[in-house]
Design a protein around this motif. Structure first.
Motif, PDB file in Angstrom:
ATOM      1  N   SER A 180       0.844  -1.188   0.000  1.00 45.24           N
ATOM      2  CA  SER A 180       0.000   0.000   0.000  1.00 45.24           C
ATOM      3  C   SER A 180       0.884   1.246   0.000  1.00 45.24           C
ATOM      4  N   PRO A 181       0.420   2.343  -0.636  1.00 45.03           N
ATOM      5  CA  PRO A 181       1.180   3.599  -0.563  1.00 45.03           C
ATOM      6  C   PRO A 181       1.426   4.056   0.876  1.00 45.03           C
ATOM      7  N   VAL A 182       0.562   3.628   1.789  1.00 43.10           N
ATOM      8  CA  VAL A 182       0.716   4.004   3.197  1.00 43.10           C
ATOM      9  C   VAL A 182       2.017   3.462   3.781  1.00 43.10           C
ATOM     10  N   VAL A 183       2.421   2.254   3.361  1.00 41.28           N
ATOM     11  CA  VAL A 183       3.580   1.596   3.971  1.00 41.28           C
ATOM     12  C   VAL A 183       4.802   1.551   3.065  1.00 41.28           C
ATOM     13  N   ALA A 184       4.675   2.036   1.839  1.00 39.12           N
ATOM     14  CA  ALA A 184       5.723   1.855   0.840  1.00 39.12           C
ATOM     15  C   ALA A 184       7.078   2.411   1.274  1.00 39.12           C
ATOM     16  N   ARG A 185       7.083   3.452   2.100  1.00 37.02           N
ATOM     17  CA  ARG A 185       8.341   4.079   2.508  1.00 37.02           C
ATOM     18  C   ARG A 185       8.853   3.575   3.853  1.00 37.02           C
ATOM     19  N   PHE A 186       8.085   2.699   4.507  1.00 40.62           N
ATOM     20  CA  PHE A 186       8.533   2.176   5.801  1.00 40.62           C
ATOM     21  C   PHE A 186       9.736   1.252   5.606  1.00 40.62           C
ATOM     22  N   PRO A 187      10.769   1.377   6.427  1.00 34.76           N
ATOM     23  CA  PRO A 187      11.879   0.417   6.354  1.00 34.76           C
ATOM     24  C   PRO A 187      11.409  -0.947   6.851  1.00 34.76           C
ATOM     25  N   GLU A 188      11.851  -2.020   6.191  1.00 33.05           N
ATOM     26  CA  GLU A 188      11.452  -3.358   6.612  1.00 33.05           C
ATOM     27  C   GLU A 188      12.161  -3.719   7.911  1.00 33.05           C
ATOM     28  N   ARG A 189      11.347  -4.073   8.903  1.00 32.83           N
ATOM     29  CA  ARG A 189      11.873  -4.432  10.208  1.00 32.83           C
ATOM     30  C   ARG A 189      11.080  -5.615  10.768  1.00 32.83           C
ATOM     31  N   VAL A 190      11.678  -6.306  11.736  1.00 26.74           N
ATOM     32  CA  VAL A 190      11.006  -7.384  12.456  1.00 26.74           C
ATOM     33  C   VAL A 190      10.900  -6.956  13.912  1.00 26.74           C
ATOM     34  N   TYR A 191       9.668  -6.911  14.423  1.00 25.83           N
ATOM     35  CA  TYR A 191       9.416  -6.448  15.788  1.00 25.83           C
ATOM     36  C   TYR A 191       9.055  -7.659  16.645  1.00 25.83           C
ATOM     37  N   VAL A 192       9.866  -7.921  17.669  1.00 24.77           N
ATOM     38  CA  VAL A 192       9.739  -9.133  18.481  1.00 24.77           C
ATOM     39  C   VAL A 192       9.354  -8.779  19.923  1.00 24.77           C
ATOM     40  N   PRO A 193       8.128  -9.119  20.360  1.00 25.03           N
ATOM     41  CA  PRO A 193       7.772  -8.895  21.763  1.00 25.03           C
ATOM     42  C   PRO A 193       8.336 -10.017  22.631  1.00 25.03           C
ATOM     43  N   ASN A 194       9.150  -9.648  23.603  1.00 25.38           N
ATOM     44  CA  ASN A 194       9.751 -10.626  24.513  1.00 25.38           C
ATOM     45  C   ASN A 194       8.914 -10.655  25.786  1.00 25.38           C
ATOM     46  N   SER A 195       8.019 -11.638  25.866  1.00 25.87           N
ATOM     47  CA  SER A 195       7.007 -11.658  26.922  1.00 25.87           C
ATOM     48  C   SER A 195       7.579 -11.713  28.323  1.00 25.87           C
ATOM     49  N   GLU A 196       8.694 -12.407  28.492  1.00 25.95           N
ATOM     50  CA  GLU A 196       9.264 -12.567  29.829  1.00 25.95           C
ATOM     51  C   GLU A 196      10.304 -11.502  30.156  1.00 25.95           C
ATOM     52  N   SER A 197      10.669 -10.701  29.176  1.00 30.76           N
ATOM     53  CA  SER A 197      11.628  -9.616  29.410  1.00 30.76           C
ATOM     54  C   SER A 197      10.946  -8.253  29.435  1.00 30.76           C
ATOM     55  N   ASP A 198       9.666  -8.206  29.044  1.00 34.22           N
ATOM     56  CA  ASP A 198       8.915  -6.946  28.970  1.00 34.22           C
ATOM     57  C   ASP A 198       9.592  -5.955  28.030  1.00 34.22           C
ATOM     58  N   THR A 199      10.064  -6.471  26.897  1.00 30.78           N
ATOM     59  CA  THR A 199      10.746  -5.634  25.917  1.00 30.78           C
ATOM     60  C   THR A 199      10.297  -5.993  24.501  1.00 30.78           C
ATOM     61  N   VAL A 200      10.696  -5.140  23.558  1.00 32.61           N
ATOM     62  CA  VAL A 200      10.540  -5.424  22.133  1.00 32.61           C
ATOM     63  C   VAL A 200      11.904  -5.277  21.477  1.00 32.61           C
ATOM     64  N   SER A 201      12.305  -6.287  20.712  1.00 30.94           N
ATOM     65  CA  SER A 201      13.551  -6.234  19.946  1.00 30.94           C
ATOM     66  C   SER A 201      13.223  -5.899  18.495  1.00 30.94           C
ATOM     67  N   VAL A 202      14.023  -5.038  17.892  1.00 37.27           N
ATOM     68  CA  VAL A 202      13.821  -4.634  16.498  1.00 37.27           C
ATOM     69  C   VAL A 202      14.982  -5.168  15.667  1.00 37.27           C
ATOM     70  N   ILE A 203      14.661  -5.956  14.640  1.00 41.13           N
ATOM     71  CA  ILE A 203      15.673  -6.626  13.818  1.00 41.13           C
ATOM     72  C   ILE A 203      15.646  -6.079  12.395  1.00 41.13           C
ATOM     73  N   ASP A 204      16.823  -5.874  11.825  1.00 38.67           N
ATOM     74  CA  ASP A 204      16.947  -5.553  10.405  1.00 38.67           C
ATOM     75  C   ASP A 204      16.974  -6.884   9.646  1.00 38.67           C
ATOM     76  N   PRO A 205      15.946  -7.195   8.828  1.00 43.00           N
ATOM     77  CA  PRO A 205      15.897  -8.505   8.171  1.00 43.00           C
ATOM     78  C   PRO A 205      16.936  -8.697   7.071  1.00 43.00           C
ATOM     79  N   ARG A 206      17.571  -7.621   6.641  1.00 39.95           N
ATOM     80  CA  ARG A 206      18.604  -7.759   5.610  1.00 39.95           C
ATOM     81  C   ARG A 206      19.926  -8.215   6.216  1.00 39.95           C
TER      82      ARG A 206
END
Length: 425
Positions: free
Chosen positions: A70-96
């Motif tokens: 969608s044009p809405v997301v076309a400029r967003f950088p591709e990322r992987v967002y990981v919720p760590n349930s037992e750490s109360d955090t989110v990790s952000v990964i560059d998939p490339r």
């Protein structure tokens, strides 16, 4: 690996698919840009689910092909967002590069990262923290949390007018304003542990899974009513005499039951005879696939009359369900077996199994925008798995926090999001 069988089935699938175009050159076998016709009925229309049986070809995932951003997301950088349930955090990964770019704190026990209906925001579901943390997909940065009671999971009606919170602890489906996340209505459930769902092709009905009572529930979201309850123990569908169930109790008692149940499964013991999890509609809109961790496979439920019609054995702890970019196969994560089953929609049979060397605990995730990678959290191992969808090989294990759960790879193709870790239509 069973590559010869894959090759044989590829020919069968072409015939079964009614002569749909083959995958575009250079795309993986399970990630091709095969053509499809959008559903004849519009999202949220009053048409019956039986309309999906019309002569008009239907593919509810026709807008999820590679390149159809969608044009809405076309400029967003591709990322992987990981919720760590037992750490109360989110990790952000560059998939490339497969590098963890940063890890930041959110509320207590984040369960899933959910794209909003309008595709502009990612919502972290802080189950125990009773809040939703917004993430800006352009920057990957978190905003101010919004107070929401018991957000185990989050969905959106196909018309975009309502956000639906799976309040698992409270046995409720909460109807919220999708922009402000303010509560509009609470619908008490006739089952225990509502957690995952998907919609019929016309968007009129939602099929939800209840993990602690081994049931499925059919909900008319416009009328805010429960239409039927399916008991997986005997396959019966009840449409009358449906009553609400008392909630599990306070946070501590609910979490104790939840953790004990999942810990038992981690060690190969099933605490319940049935434990339904993820739900996914078939591309032609006629069948719901429902993963059952206790039965080690996937149930088939007719999308017109909501009756159980079959069962597909996949592997121990069948949990997450993901559709390939060409709509030909369903990836099933088998958390207890440390594997992924590849199920053919045309044959309704497994055609391959991908094993994690040394074992693992593949849970929730999604397919990359180009269809070449399947990303899954390793629930009990503090890692993220990356699979090659062409050959099923494990490309990478990435260390994250403790208890990684409903990760979202973003952006993905599609016109709008129905929620969870990414159900797009």
């Amino acid at each position: 690996m069973t590559i010869p069988l894959i090759g044989l089935v590829s020919c069968v699938l072409s015939a079964c698919a009614g002569g749909r175009p083959a995958p575009a050159p250079g795309l993986p076998h399970h990630a091709g840009a095969a053509g499809g016709t959008p559903a004849a009925t519009s999202p949220g229309s009053a048409a019956s689910a039986s309309a999906t049986r019309s002569a008009t070809p239907v593919d509810v995932y026709a807008h999820d092909r590679p390149g159809m951003l969608s044009p809405v997301v076309a400029r967003f950088p591709e990322r992987v967002y990981v919720p760590n349930s037992e750490s109360d955090t989110v990790s952000v990964i560059d998939p490339r590069t497969y590098r963890v770019l940063r890890t930041f704190a959110v509320g207590r026990r984040p369960q899933h990262v959910v794209p909003s209906w309008d595709l502009k925001t990612l919502w972290v579901n802080n189950n125990d923290g009773n809040s939703l943390t917004p993430i800006d997909p352009m920057t990957g940065r978190a905003g101010k949390p919004v107070l929401v009671d018991d957000p185990y999971n989050l969905y959106f009606t196909p018309d975009g007018r309502t956000a639906l919170v799976m309040a698992e602890r409270e046995n409720r489906l909460d109807f919220l304003n999708p922009r402000t996340m303010r509560l509009r209505h609470s619908l008490h459930m006739p089952c225990r542990g509502i957690n995952h769902a998907d919609f019929t092709a016309d968007g009129g009905l939602l099929l939800g899974s209840c993990e602690f009572s081994g049931q499925l529930v059919v909900i008319d979201t416009a009328a805010r009513r429960v239409r039927a309850v399916i008991d997986l123990a005997d396959g019966t569908t009840r449409r009358r005499g449906i009553r609400r169930v008392t909630p599990q109790g306070d946070n501590a008692s609910y979490q104790m039951e939840h953790d004990m149940a999942h810990d038992a499964m981690r060690h190969g013991h099933m605490p319940y005879p049935n434990m339904p999890q993820d739900v996914k509609l078939s591309p032609d809109g006629t069948v719901f696939y429902v993963a059952d961790m206790a039965k080690d496979g996937v149930w088939l439920v007719d999308a017109a009359d909501f009756r159980v019609t079959g069962f597909i054995k996949t592997g121990a702890g069948a949990h997450g369900l993901y559709v390939s970019r060409d709509s030909k196969v369903l990836y099933v994560s088998n958390r207890g077996a440390g594997s992924v089953s590849v199920v053919s929609f045309a044959l309704r049979l497994p055609i391959d199994t991908w094993h994690i060397p040394g074992g693992g605990s593949p849970d929730m995730g999604g397919v990359s925008a180009d269809g070449r990678r399947l990303w899954l959290s390793g629930r009990y191992d503090g890692v993220v798995y990356v699979f090659d969808t062409e050959n099923g090989g494990l490309i990478r294990k990435i260390d994250v926090g403790a208890g990684p759960h409903g990760l979202s790879i973003y952006p993905q193709p599609g016109r709008y999001s129905l929620g969870h870790t990414g159900i797009f239509r």
